[in-house]
Design a protein around this motif. Structure first.
Motif, short mmCIF file in Angstrom:
data_model
loop_
_atom_site.label_atom_id
_atom_site.label_comp_id
_atom_site.label_asym_id
_atom_site.label_seq_id
_atom_site.Cartn_x
_atom_site.Cartn_y
_atom_site.Cartn_z
N GLY A 104 -20.40 9.40 0.21
CA GLY A 104 -19.08 9.99 -0.01
C GLY A 104 -17.95 9.04 0.32
O GLY A 104 -16.90 9.05 -0.34
N CYS A 105 -18.14 8.19 1.33
CA CYS A 105 -17.12 7.19 1.68
C CYS A 105 -16.90 6.20 0.53
O CYS A 105 -15.78 5.74 0.30
CB CYS A 105 -17.53 6.43 2.94
N ILE A 106 -17.98 5.87 -0.17
CA ILE A 106 -17.87 4.91 -1.28
C ILE A 106 -16.94 5.45 -2.36
O ILE A 106 -16.12 4.70 -2.92
CB ILE A 106 -19.26 4.63 -1.87
N PHE A 107 -17.04 6.75 -2.64
CA PHE A 107 -16.30 7.33 -3.76
C PHE A 107 -15.01 8.02 -3.32
O PHE A 107 -14.39 8.72 -4.12
CB PHE A 107 -17.19 8.33 -4.50
N ALA A 108 -14.60 7.84 -2.06
CA ALA A 108 -13.36 8.46 -1.58
C ALA A 108 -12.16 7.88 -2.34
O ALA A 108 -12.01 6.67 -2.47
CB ALA A 108 -13.20 8.21 -0.09
N GLU A 109 -11.30 8.77 -2.84
CA GLU A 109 -10.13 8.35 -3.60
C GLU A 109 -8.85 8.40 -2.78
O GLU A 109 -7.84 7.83 -3.17
CB GLU A 109 -9.97 9.25 -4.84
N THR A 110 -8.87 9.12 -1.66
CA THR A 110 -7.71 9.20 -0.78
C THR A 110 -8.15 8.93 0.65
O THR A 110 -9.34 9.04 0.99
CB THR A 110 -7.05 10.59 -0.85
N LEU A 111 -7.19 8.60 1.49
CA LEU A 111 -7.52 8.32 2.89
C LEU A 111 -8.01 9.58 3.62
O LEU A 111 -8.97 9.48 4.41
CB LEU A 111 -6.31 7.72 3.61
N PRO A 112 -7.43 10.78 3.41
CA PRO A 112 -7.99 11.98 4.04
C PRO A 112 -9.44 12.23 3.64
O PRO A 112 -10.25 12.67 4.48
CB PRO A 112 -7.07 13.10 3.54
N GLN A 113 -9.80 11.96 2.39
CA GLN A 113 -11.19 12.11 1.97
C GLN A 113 -12.09 11.15 2.74
O GLN A 113 -13.19 11.51 3.17
CB GLN A 113 -11.32 11.87 0.46
N LEU A 114 -11.63 9.93 2.91
CA LEU A 114 -12.41 8.93 3.64
C LEU A 114 -12.56 9.33 5.11
O LEU A 114 -13.64 9.19 5.69
CB LEU A 114 -11.74 7.56 3.53
N ILE A 115 -11.49 9.84 5.70
CA ILE A 115 -11.54 10.26 7.10
C ILE A 115 -12.54 11.41 7.28
O ILE A 115 -13.34 11.42 8.23
CB ILE A 115 -10.14 10.68 7.58
N ALA A 116 -12.51 12.39 6.36
CA ALA A 116 -13.45 13.51 6.43
C ALA A 116 -14.89 13.04 6.27
O ALA A 116 -15.79 13.50 7.00
CB ALA A 116 -13.11 14.54 5.36
N ALA A 117 -15.12 12.13 5.33
CA ALA A 117 -16.46 11.61 5.12
C ALA A 117 -16.95 10.82 6.34
O ALA A 117 -18.12 10.88 6.72
CB ALA A 117 -16.51 10.73 3.88
#
Length: 427
Positions: free
Chosen positions: A104-117
């Motif tokens: 999921g971190c690889i395909f994160a499009e926003t920083l909040p998505q990356l933080i959650a992953a």
């Protein structure tokens, strides 16, 4: 493996080859190190993340801070679950979550998505940290646990010290997503390896077992409370120094951040050396003796650093970090042996004990590191920081003096089993 206790299904015994011991050690290192290595691997890419997503660096920092929160929460939950359902299924589920979150971190499009992953990645990956200590307790005698914990930490730290460099090289060459490609591939490999090679090591549960029963018995135990406080307080010395060190070296001493990084690496090296010494001495000495040795050395080193601060010698990094290296060598003895004592109070609740200890260590550490940063950033000398470390060293020693009961007779569990076998043979 020498010192293996009991004979859980599929677990290694003294008759196993040395190759089996190396396989078990490798699995323990991998399951312990996958979460912290993934944490430090992303640190060099934080400025790039802030620029890429157009956010402040403090927001990008949450990919690290919330990761640490995830590690703390995971240990509190996964430890008791491993006592109830077994080490192997809980470990595989946790590592499976890490694999999915890393993808999921690889395909994160926003920083909040990356933080959650990243938070989910920590929840899954930290399972290995808590379960590994429980597995060591399942397999080894009380006086062998600390040497195994130290050995695992020593091997893991070599990889952990190289992880920021690896992350920086990957980001420079291929971009920040390459870091998560590597983490995903590595965590998947570890999961598959453990799925095929790790047997179930959990012992049979007593009828009184259960989360409430485990927690109740542990909380009522002076030995458990004392060992946990000793281990947690010893770890806070590391968090305090790490929080205040950058401000002291860069702001007060006028050195570069690169120079601070080099000096700070010496403390990690000292901690590694301390664990290697612990591996060597643990089979020949009781864990209580090793804890007392570590506490004496820790208290002496922190007192010496305080004296340097009062006399003004600590305005040079060589005095500050040179003495702190003594503290870190001692810290390795205290932490590994007090952890061994804590998870040995109730062997069938080793997961719960390990999880509670890890949660307190990480949770309090997050607050203490901020306290250390405040002391380093709001003072003109090293005195407040070194005084705080000396005070923590005194508190750490006090737990062994006033809380942990004295062990007048130390009898190994192997000798008890041998005596029972001889008695039954005579009958």
């Amino acid at each position: 493996m020498h010192g293996v206790m009991g004979k859980p299904p599929g677990a290694a015994t003294d008759s196993n080859s040395f190759a089996t011991s190396k396989v078990m050690l490798l699995m323990l290192v991998l399951m312990t190190g996958v979460a912290p290595i993934s944490l430090y691997m992303l640190v060099p890419a934080l400025p790039v993340l802030a620029t890429t997503f157009g956010r402040d660096i403090s927001v990008a920092q949450m990919t690290v801070s919330l990761y640490m929160v995830g590690i703390a929460c995971s240990q509190l939950v996964m430890g008791p679950l491993s006592d109830k359902f077994g080490r192997r299924p809980v470990l595989l589920c946790g590592l499976g979550l890490m694999v999915a979150a890393s993808a999921g971190c690889i395909f994160a499009e926003t920083l909040p998505q990356l933080i959650a992953a990243r938070f989910l990645q920590a929840l899954g990956g930290a399972t290995g940290m808590v379960v590994s200590r429980a597995i060591i307790r399942d397999l080894y005698s009380r006086d062998r646990i600390s040497s195994m914990i130290s050995l695992v930490i020593a091997v893991m730290m070599i990889a952990q010290m190289l992880s920021p460099l690896t992350g920086g090289l990957l980001e420079t060459a291929f971009g920040w997503r390459a870091i998560f490609y590597l983490i995903t591939a590595a965590s998947l490999t570890v999961t598959v390896f453990i799925a095929f090679a790790l047997p179930e090591t959990r012992r049979d549960r007593s009828e009184a077992g259960g989360f409430r029963g485990d927690v109740g018995s542990l909380v009522k135990s002076r030995a458990f409370i004392g060992y946990v406080l000793c281990q947690v307080l010893a770890s806070q010395i590391i968090f305090t120094f790490a929080g205040g060190g950058p401000y002291i070296v860069v702001t007060q001493m006028g050195r570069t951040s690169a120079e601070y990084g080099a000096w700070f690496a010496t403390t990690g090296f000292a901690y590694l050396i301390g664990n290697l010494f612990c591996v060597r001495f643990a089979p020949r000495h009781s864990l209580e003796k090793l804890i007392w040795f570590g506490l004496a050395l820790q208290l002496g080193g922190s007192l010496l650093n305080l004296v340097w601060s009062i006399t003004g010698y600590n305005q040079a990094p060589s005095f500050l970090f040179g003495t702190q290296m003594i503290v870190m060598v001692a810290n390795a003895f205290v932490m590994s042996n007090s952890a061994a004592g804590a998870i040995s109070v109730r062997p069938d609740a080793a997961g719960t004990a390990s999880g509670a200890m890890g949660f307190l260590q990480q949770g309090i550490g997050a607050l203490v590191s901020q306290f250390g940063a405040y002391l380093g950033g709001h003072s003109t000398s090293t005195l407040p920081l070194t005084a705080a470390i000396f005070a923590i060293s005194i508190l750490c020693a006090s737990t062994m003096i006033f809380i942990v009961p004295r062990r007048t007779v130390v009898v190994s569990e192997e000798l008890i089993e041998q005596a029972e076998e001889e008695e039954s043979g005579m009958l």
